[in-house]
Design a protein around this motif. Structure first.
Motif, mmCIF file in Angstrom:
data_model
loop_
_atom_site.group_PDB
_atom_site.id
_atom_site.type_symbol
_atom_site.label_atom_id
_atom_site.label_comp_id
_atom_site.label_asym_id
_atom_site.label_seq_id
_atom_site.Cartn_x
_atom_site.Cartn_y
_atom_site.Cartn_z
ATOM 1 N N ARG A 1 -14.983 0.426 -5.865
ATOM 2 C CA ARG A 1 -15.179 1.126 -7.134
ATOM 3 C C ARG A 1 -13.977 1.996 -7.444
ATOM 4 N NH1 ARG A 1 -18.707 -0.340 -10.844
ATOM 5 N NH2 ARG A 1 -19.303 1.797 -11.406
ATOM 6 N N VAL A 2 -13.427 1.817 -8.633
ATOM 7 C CA VAL A 2 -12.290 2.610 -9.091
ATOM 8 C C VAL A 2 -12.652 3.202 -10.444
ATOM 9 C CG1 VAL A 2 -9.879 2.550 -9.814
ATOM 10 C CG2 VAL A 2 -10.612 1.192 -7.847
ATOM 11 N N ASP A 3 -12.939 4.497 -10.456
ATOM 12 C CA ASP A 3 -13.321 5.200 -11.684
ATOM 13 C C ASP A 3 -14.425 4.437 -12.426
ATOM 14 O OD1 ASP A 3 -13.362 7.210 -13.520
ATOM 15 O OD2 ASP A 3 -11.540 6.586 -14.580
ATOM 16 N N HIS A 4 -15.511 4.117 -11.703
ATOM 17 C CA HIS A 4 -16.713 3.472 -12.248
ATOM 18 C C HIS A 4 -16.474 2.021 -12.677
ATOM 19 C CE1 HIS A 4 -18.408 7.490 -12.170
ATOM 20 N NE2 HIS A 4 -17.454 7.916 -12.977
ATOM 21 N N VAL A 5 -15.401 1.423 -12.187
ATOM 22 C CA VAL A 5 -15.093 0.029 -12.503
ATOM 23 C C VAL A 5 -14.952 -0.745 -11.200
ATOM 24 C CG1 VAL A 5 -13.357 -1.522 -13.483
ATOM 25 C CG2 VAL A 5 -13.979 0.559 -14.693
ATOM 26 N N ASP A 6 -15.438 -1.982 -11.161
ATOM 27 C CA ASP A 6 -15.296 -2.829 -9.981
ATOM 28 C C ASP A 6 -13.892 -3.416 -9.924
ATOM 29 O OD1 ASP A 6 -17.858 -2.394 -9.090
ATOM 30 O OD2 ASP A 6 -18.697 -4.188 -10.042
ATOM 31 N N ALA A 7 -13.165 -3.129 -8.841
ATOM 32 C CA ALA A 7 -11.831 -3.673 -8.615
ATOM 33 C C ALA A 7 -11.874 -4.568 -7.379
ATOM 34 C CB ALA A 7 -10.816 -2.551 -8.432
ATOM 35 N N ILE A 8 -10.919 -5.480 -7.291
ATOM 36 C CA ILE A 8 -10.860 -6.413 -6.176
ATOM 37 C C ILE A 8 -9.827 -5.939 -5.155
ATOM 38 C CG2 ILE A 8 -10.410 -8.798 -5.473
ATOM 39 C CD1 ILE A 8 -12.898 -8.444 -7.175
ATOM 40 N N TRP A 9 -10.256 -5.894 -3.893
ATOM 41 C CA TRP A 9 -9.383 -5.557 -2.756
ATOM 42 C C TRP A 9 -9.149 -6.847 -1.985
ATOM 43 C CZ3 TRP A 9 -7.645 -0.797 -0.425
ATOM 44 C CH2 TRP A 9 -7.212 -0.893 0.905
ATOM 45 N N LEU A 10 -7.879 -7.294 -1.877
ATOM 46 C CA LEU A 10 -7.542 -8.544 -1.206
ATOM 47 C C LEU A 10 -6.575 -8.273 -0.071
ATOM 48 C CD1 LEU A 10 -7.742 -11.666 -1.164
ATOM 49 C CD2 LEU A 10 -5.739 -11.700 -2.689
ATOM 50 N N ASP A 11 -6.943 -8.737 1.142
ATOM 51 C CA ASP A 11 -6.155 -8.503 2.353
ATOM 52 C C ASP A 11 -5.675 -9.851 2.896
ATOM 53 O OD1 ASP A 11 -5.093 -7.730 4.786
ATOM 54 O OD2 ASP A 11 -6.728 -6.367 5.274
ATOM 55 N N LEU A 12 -4.351 -10.036 2.949
ATOM 56 C CA LEU A 12 -3.750 -11.290 3.410
ATOM 57 C C LEU A 12 -2.815 -11.016 4.585
ATOM 58 C CD1 LEU A 12 -2.849 -12.650 -0.135
ATOM 59 C CD2 LEU A 12 -4.660 -13.546 1.334
ATOM 60 N N ARG A 13 -2.836 -11.937 5.591
ATOM 61 C CA ARG A 13 -2.010 -11.750 6.776
ATOM 62 C C ARG A 13 -1.434 -13.092 7.209
ATOM 63 N NH1 ARG A 13 -6.078 -7.624 10.089
ATOM 64 N NH2 ARG A 13 -7.060 -6.773 8.225
ATOM 65 N N GLY A 14 -0.143 -13.086 7.584
ATOM 66 C CA GLY A 14 0.489 -14.327 8.013
ATOM 67 C C GLY A 14 1.956 -14.351 7.634
ATOM 68 N N THR A 15 2.450 -15.535 7.282
ATOM 69 C CA THR A 15 3.836 -15.706 6.854
ATOM 70 C C THR A 15 3.917 -15.545 5.343
ATOM 71 O OG1 THR A 15 4.317 -17.213 8.686
ATOM 72 C CG2 THR A 15 5.814 -17.258 6.792
ATOM 73 N N PHE A 16 4.731 -14.605 4.931
ATOM 74 C CA PHE A 16 4.825 -14.261 3.514
ATOM 75 C C PHE A 16 6.036 -14.929 2.895
ATOM 76 C CE2 PHE A 16 6.541 -11.277 0.243
ATOM 77 C CZ PHE A 16 5.542 -11.460 -0.702
ATOM 78 N N ASP A 17 5.810 -15.640 1.788
ATOM 79 C CA ASP A 17 6.876 -16.277 1.023
ATOM 80 C C ASP A 17 6.848 -15.684 -0.379
ATOM 81 O OD1 ASP A 17 8.661 -17.858 -0.330
ATOM 82 O OD2 ASP A 17 7.851 -19.767 0.364
#
Length: 207
Positions: free
Chosen positions: A135-151
């Motif tokens: 929740r961000v200021d009464h709004v639903d936000a997406i939290w995305l966590d990625l791990r590995g090789t970054f291109d």
């Protein structure tokens, strides 16, 4: 008349001596002003210190959203390639020199941008993207966590690095959604994760 000449010349010499002494006193007076310019560098240094302090922690607004920036975070100047695409860029020295945060307003829709982020990572076998709603200021936000090789993709200064991690937050906004993107080595990003979550949740929309 012969006896008066020495007195006449004496008067002239005396007048010249007085005039010379007066000129010398003016030069001496100007010398007393020398310490004044010497104080200017101290004033400049203090001004720079004040600017650095203002650049750190505190409430800052980006694209109509206010955030509370934690103590120790450093806002850095945008590169020519970032200008027009990125709203702000931060470094988090206490987590590591390679930890970077960018803030931006981007069109195209949240789903499309999340897929683009996922496409930048090659995850190790058995790992999957971690996604949740915050929740961000009464709004639903997406939290995305990625791990590995970054291109980073076919962009300017593109790079490929293993052992990386990215935490992205997508906040729905109109007309363009707002994105926070934290990247860096996995072990370094771990040191900034808690503070970054608090930073994201501190967002307040400006009316």
């Amino acid at each position: 008349m012969i006896q008066q000449r020495p007195s006449f010349y004496s008067i002239i010499v005396l007048l010249c001596a007085v005039s010379f002494h007066g000129c010398g006193s003016k030069e001496g007076g100007s010398n007393t002003d020398l310490p004044i310019p010497e104080a200017e560098p101290l004033h400049i240094e203090n001004a720079l210190s004040d600017q650095e302090g203002q650049q750190g922690s505190g409430v800052k607004e980006f694209d109509g959203i206010q955030f509370h920036v934690p103590v120790g975070w450093k806002q850095v100047a945008l590169t020519p390639a970032q200008q027009g695409m990125i709203s702000a860029s931060f470094q988090i020295p206490q987590a590591g020199d390679d930890v970077k945060l960018t803030l931006s307003s981007v069109g195209g829709g949240i789903d499309a941008n999340l897929q683009r982020w996922k496409g930048q990572f090659q995850l190790p076998p058995g790992e999957a993207p971690l996604q949740e709603t915050i929740r961000v200021d009464h709004v639903d936000a997406i939290w995305l966590d990625l791990r590995g090789t970054f291109d980073s993709g076919p962009a300017i200064n593109s790079s490929v690095a293993s052992g990386m991690r990215m935490i992205g937050v997508a906040i729905p906004r109109s007309p363009r959604d707002f994105y926070l993107k934290l990247t860096g080595p996995r072990e370094q990003l771990l040191k900034a994760e808690k503070e970054f979550r608090e930073f994201a949740k501190s967002a307040r929309f400006v009316q």
